[in-house]
Scaffold this motif. Structure first.
Motif, PDB file in Angstrom:
ATOM      1  N   TRP A  66      14.729  16.104 -42.910  1.00 38.34           N
ATOM      2  CA  TRP A  66      13.925  15.247 -43.592  1.00 38.34           C
ATOM      3  C   TRP A  66      13.951  15.331 -44.979  1.00 38.34           C
ATOM      4  O   TRP A  66      13.586  14.176 -45.681  1.00 38.34           O
ATOM      5  CB  TRP A  66      12.478  15.459 -42.845  1.00 38.34           C
ATOM      6  N   THR A  75      24.915  16.449 -41.670  1.00 39.02           N
ATOM      7  CA  THR A  75      25.152  15.886 -40.295  1.00 39.02           C
ATOM      8  C   THR A  75      26.223  16.388 -39.719  1.00 39.02           C
ATOM      9  O   THR A  75      26.111  16.375 -38.401  1.00 39.02           O
ATOM     10  CB  THR A  75      25.700  14.177 -40.838  1.00 39.02           C
ATOM     11  N   PHE A 100      23.843  15.204 -47.341  1.00 37.13           N
ATOM     12  CA  PHE A 100      23.849  14.516 -46.190  1.00 37.13           C
ATOM     13  C   PHE A 100      25.062  14.591 -45.191  1.00 37.13           C
ATOM     14  O   PHE A 100      24.851  14.780 -43.959  1.00 37.13           O
ATOM     15  CB  PHE A 100      23.796  12.613 -46.586  1.00 37.13           C
ATOM     16  N   PHE A 119      16.869  13.270 -46.356  1.00 39.02           N
ATOM     17  CA  PHE A 119      16.661  11.885 -46.125  1.00 39.02           C
ATOM     18  C   PHE A 119      15.739  11.342 -47.042  1.00 39.02           C
ATOM     19  O   PHE A 119      16.083  10.164 -47.367  1.00 39.02           O
ATOM     20  CB  PHE A 119      15.999  11.780 -44.675  1.00 39.02           C
ATOM     21  N   ASN A 168      20.757  10.861 -37.967  1.00 34.83           N
ATOM     22  CA  ASN A 168      20.670  11.062 -39.379  1.00 34.83           C
ATOM     23  C   ASN A 168      21.599   9.915 -40.115  1.00 34.83           C
ATOM     24  O   ASN A 168      21.372   9.355 -41.012  1.00 34.83           O
ATOM     25  CB  ASN A 168      21.306  12.287 -39.842  1.00 34.83           C
ATOM     26  N   SER A 202      19.655   7.169 -42.208  1.00 30.60           N
ATOM     27  CA  SER A 202      20.023   7.166 -43.559  1.00 30.60           C
ATOM     28  C   SER A 202      20.854   5.637 -44.048  1.00 30.60           C
ATOM     29  O   SER A 202      20.469   5.083 -45.007  1.00 30.60           O
ATOM     30  CB  SER A 202      21.094   8.321 -43.830  1.00 30.60           C
TER      31      SER A 202
END
Length: 124
Positions: free
Chosen positions: A34, A85, A81, A37, A100, A104
């Motif tokens: 989170w 992932t 990110f 994100f 995700n 995203s």
């Protein structure tokens, strides 16, 4: 002089990214990243707003370097990110990894378009 604007923006964006990421993530007991994100979506919103402001003539290239390249470049993070992932997928949390990616992309583009539309409404 341009490099100084980028550095100044990054000096604000990098700690803001770290602090926001840690604060948001600490409030969620979830595998989903989170914090990353949040900073990425906020970065997209700011960059969309800035792009709209530049297009409308309400911001100049110096603001673009300071806020766009410096602040947003340090605030948002494609590498984290990607790493998070990949880590989710390797740990067997494939649903979270796919969520995700999808969330995203959709939220990031949505935030950028929202920022640009907001700028158009203000300065257009």
């Amino acid at each position: 002089m341009n490099w100084l604007l980028v550095i100044t923006g990054a000096m604000v964006g990098a700690p803001l990214r770290y602090l926001t990421d840690r604060t948001v993530q600490s409030k969620h007991d979830s595998l989903f990243p989170w914090g990353t994100f949040t900073v990425n979506v906020v970065g997209c919103l700011i960059l969309g707003l800035l792009t709209g402001a530049v297009t409308a003539g309400a911001a100049n290239s110096q603001v673009q370097l300071l806020v766009g390249t410096g602040l947003c470049g340090a605030l948002s993070t494609y590498s984290t990110f990607s790493y998070e992932t990949l880590r989710l997928a390797e740990d067997g949390a494939r649903f979270y990894a796919a969520a995700n990616i999808a969330a995203s992309v959709v939220a990031g583009l949505g935030a950028a378009f929202t920022g640009a539309a907001f700028a158009q409404a203000i300065w257009g």
